[in-house]
Motif scaffolding. Sequence first.
Motif, short mmCIF file in Angstrom:
data_model
loop_
_atom_site.label_atom_id
_atom_site.label_comp_id
_atom_site.label_asym_id
_atom_site.label_seq_id
_atom_site.Cartn_x
_atom_site.Cartn_y
_atom_site.Cartn_z
N LYS A 58 1.15 -1.41 0.05
CA LYS A 58 0.17 0.03 0.44
C LYS A 58 0.89 1.30 -0.35
O LYS A 58 0.17 1.90 -0.64
CB LYS A 58 -1.04 0.17 1.51
CG LYS A 58 -2.47 -0.34 1.17
CD LYS A 58 -2.56 -0.26 2.53
CE LYS A 58 -3.50 0.57 3.03
NZ LYS A 58 -3.51 1.58 3.63
N LEU A 85 -4.67 0.52 -5.01
CA LEU A 85 -4.93 1.18 -3.41
C LEU A 85 -5.95 0.33 -2.98
O LEU A 85 -6.14 0.24 -2.06
CB LEU A 85 -4.24 2.26 -3.79
CG LEU A 85 -4.37 2.80 -2.39
CD1 LEU A 85 -3.26 1.90 -1.49
CD2 LEU A 85 -4.07 4.97 -1.98
N LEU A 88 -6.12 -3.66 -2.14
CA LEU A 88 -4.95 -3.52 -0.81
C LEU A 88 -6.03 -3.11 0.47
O LEU A 88 -5.92 -3.70 1.59
CB LEU A 88 -3.90 -2.70 -1.05
CG LEU A 88 -2.82 -3.83 -2.28
CD1 LEU A 88 -1.76 -2.73 -2.98
CD2 LEU A 88 -2.18 -5.08 -1.83
N LYS A 89 -6.37 -2.09 0.52
CA LYS A 89 -7.21 -1.84 0.81
C LYS A 89 -8.72 -2.95 1.27
O LYS A 89 -8.11 -2.77 2.87
CB LYS A 89 -7.69 -0.11 1.37
CG LYS A 89 -6.83 0.78 1.14
CD LYS A 89 -8.08 2.07 0.80
CE LYS A 89 -7.77 3.37 2.08
NZ LYS A 89 -7.27 3.42 2.61
N GLU A 92 -6.77 -5.42 3.42
CA GLU A 92 -6.11 -5.16 4.40
C GLU A 92 -6.77 -5.50 5.51
O GLU A 92 -7.04 -5.86 6.37
CB GLU A 92 -5.37 -4.03 4.73
CG GLU A 92 -4.85 -3.72 6.05
CD GLU A 92 -4.21 -2.25 5.64
OE1 GLU A 92 -4.86 -1.51 5.54
OE2 GLU A 92 -3.33 -2.28 6.54
#
Lengths: 105, 132
Positions: A58, A85, A88-89, A92
């Motif tokens: 990230k 991004l 990836l968030k 996560e």
Amino acid sequence: MKIRVIPSEVREEAERYIMSKTYQSGQSGKQQVWSLLSEAGLVDIPTDEFSERVKEAKKAVMDRLGELLESTTDIEERDSAAYSLATLKKLETALQRKGTPRTAD
Amino acid sequence: MRPTEKRPDVHPKWPSEEAQIITFTSRGGSATGVVKEVRWGLVWRDFILEDGRVIPEHKILGEHESPVWRKPQDISQDEREAWERRLVSMADAGLDPRDEEQPFHAELNQYLAYTYLRFKEARHKPPDPKWT
């Protein structure tokens, strides 16, 4: 403060140094990539380090996105970086939902 | 065994299309399995075994052609986005990437490696190296 222009030969030498750190001379492309990924711990990610690696990825995307936002060109790359991004968030968040890192067996 | 999907940029000669048993490094040392399919990932090839385990090519032991890797710039936007959608749906389905040799573990590992190479390269702009 006086701003000095960096002489081109100095800049070129600095760029050569950065490139030598990225792709060491004398190695084939595959070996260079292998070295890069090994150093970053991304060839075989240990089971308890996924959250950390997602955070690092990230950061790499955000750094690049920062550069792209300053530029009026590269709109396609900017959009694709923003999409990555967001991915990836989500990953996560999903990893956080899974709870505390599991110890490797 | 289903053959490796053809790619215009790389032409691996192995494995052959016959059923093949491979030996690979695993947590407990080495292990073996029967290959069902070989699939291209975003960086390297994955060997899918008949029992569902996913083994990256660089973990396979023995004498064979060295692993073939792809360049980040050879990945199309469609392929990347399809990969990203698949990862999110696996995460939403509650799969755990910490389950070794399982598809989510393998696909997330490749995605993070690819993302690192993609953005590192974009920032440093190194010369295009030979990948063979």
